[in-house]
Design an enzyme around this catalytic site. Sequence first.
Site, PDB file in Angstrom:
ATOM      1  N   HIS A  58       0.831  -1.216   0.000  1.00 37.75           N
ATOM      2  CA  HIS A  58       0.000   0.000   0.000  1.00 37.75           C
ATOM      3  C   HIS A  58       0.870   1.273   0.000  1.00 37.75           C
ATOM      4  CE1 HIS A  58      -0.108  -0.701   4.657  1.00 37.75           C
ATOM      5  NE2 HIS A  58       0.962   0.004   4.326  1.00 37.75           N
ATOM      6  N   HIS A  64      -1.588   4.433   9.805  1.00 39.75           N
ATOM      7  CA  HIS A  64      -0.205   4.865  10.065  1.00 39.75           C
ATOM      8  C   HIS A  64      -0.234   6.162  10.879  1.00 39.75           C
ATOM      9  CE1 HIS A  64      -0.074   2.336   6.436  1.00 39.75           C
ATOM     10  NE2 HIS A  64       1.194   2.108   6.677  1.00 39.75           N
ATOM     11  N   HIS A  85      10.222  -4.135   3.530  1.00 39.27           N
ATOM     12  CA  HIS A  85      10.667  -2.732   3.511  1.00 39.27           C
ATOM     13  C   HIS A  85      11.007  -2.273   4.916  1.00 39.27           C
ATOM     14  CE1 HIS A  85       6.279  -2.285   4.190  1.00 39.27           C
ATOM     15  NE2 HIS A  85       6.369  -0.966   4.364  1.00 39.27           N
TER      16      HIS A  85
HETATM   17  C1  DHB Z   1       6.324   2.946   2.099  1.00 40.25           C
HETATM   18  C2  DHB Z   1       5.633   1.744   2.260  1.00 40.25           C
HETATM   19  C3  DHB Z   1       4.630   1.630   3.231  1.00 40.25           C
HETATM   20  O1  DHB Z   1       3.940   0.475   3.465  1.00 40.25           O
HETATM   21  C4  DHB Z   1       4.295   2.718   4.011  1.00 40.25           C
HETATM   22  O2  DHB Z   1       3.276   2.588   4.892  1.00 40.25           O
HETATM   23  C5  DHB Z   1       4.988   3.914   3.873  1.00 40.25           C
HETATM   24  C6  DHB Z   1       5.998   4.024   2.916  1.00 40.25           C
HETATM   25  C7  DHB Z   1       7.396   3.106   1.068  1.00 40.25           C
HETATM   26  O3  DHB Z   1       7.801   2.116   0.439  1.00 40.25           O
HETATM   27  O4  DHB Z   1       7.826   4.234   0.845  1.00 40.25           O
HETATM   28 FE    FE Z   2       2.572   0.782   5.408  1.00 42.38          FE
END
Ligand code: DHB
Ligand code: FE
Length: 303
Positions: free
Chosen positions: A28, A75, A209
């Site tokens: 997302h 978030h 990530h």
């Molecule tokens: C990114 C990915 C995420 O799931 C998020 O909540 C915020 C940033 C990213 O890859 O930049």
């Molecule tokens: Fe995220």
Amino acid sequence: MVVAQSKVTVVKRRMAMAKIIAGIGTSHIPTVGAVIDNDLMHGEYWDPFIKGIAPAREWMAKTKPDVCLIVYNDHASAFSLKNISTFGIGVAESYEPADEGYGPRQVPICKGNPALSWHIAESLILDEFDMTITNEMPVDHGLTVPLSIMYNQPEEWPCQVIPLYVNVVQYPQPTGNRCYNLGKAIRKAVESFPEDITVAIFGTGGLSHQLQGERAGLINEAYDADWLEKLVNNPMAIKDISHTEYLRETGSEGIEAIMWLVMRGAMDEDVKEVYRFTHTPVSNTNYGLVIMENKENNQKEKK
Ligand code: DHB
Ligand code: FE
């Protein structure tokens, strides 16, 4: 004594029931939303991504679920560290896009389905999943970006939306197993709702990530590929992965993937995989997308 028996005619009628017809997993990434909204999704960087999500959009346009039940995480947009709920469900008539610092995304307001939301909330709580019930909540990129990925930029989202949120941002998060079992309880809840509607359930976030600290930028494609394969074909093999393994192998934000286990738990154990696409990097993330259908629903014709 003779009791007069009245004649009762039993008409066998198929009960109207809601059905989970598909499970969708997608990252997302907020950049994807910003780039779509500002008409910047073109050029060398985005071409493979656009090609990769195109079949998913075609499938969505053909499948037309009535409701998208979106398992996502907030978030720190609607909520903050003042109050952390492990699991919660929205029961509102509608959900506005959240302001995440640059003004709300210019995307349609999500229309809810309060009757189905309350039914799910009640069923889950009676099944001993103590959901937080949320009457009002703006929805952030965790929910709106998956809609943009699947539907692009319509005037109105062509489905009702039920947000179901999971705490993945503050330790202690729920276990993968708990998420998987929540999915099973969601299926039971949806499939006891007496209306003929189709539901697609989304698991969002992930894959690997890490957005901060010494390992910022970490991506682990090999681990993600193996995890995704097992998610589809052998979820039992990944549902008990520990938080420390997610942290070590997929970075601090990679643990968002436990939300895909909620989606997976709501599907048959043996599913038909319709589509899978991964691409790295998209922003800081190994982007992942998977669509699966319950086999029994494959023949179901859509009006
Ligand atoms: C990114 C990915 C995420 O799931 C998020 O909540 C915020 C940033 C990213 O890859 O930049
Ligand atoms: Fe995220």
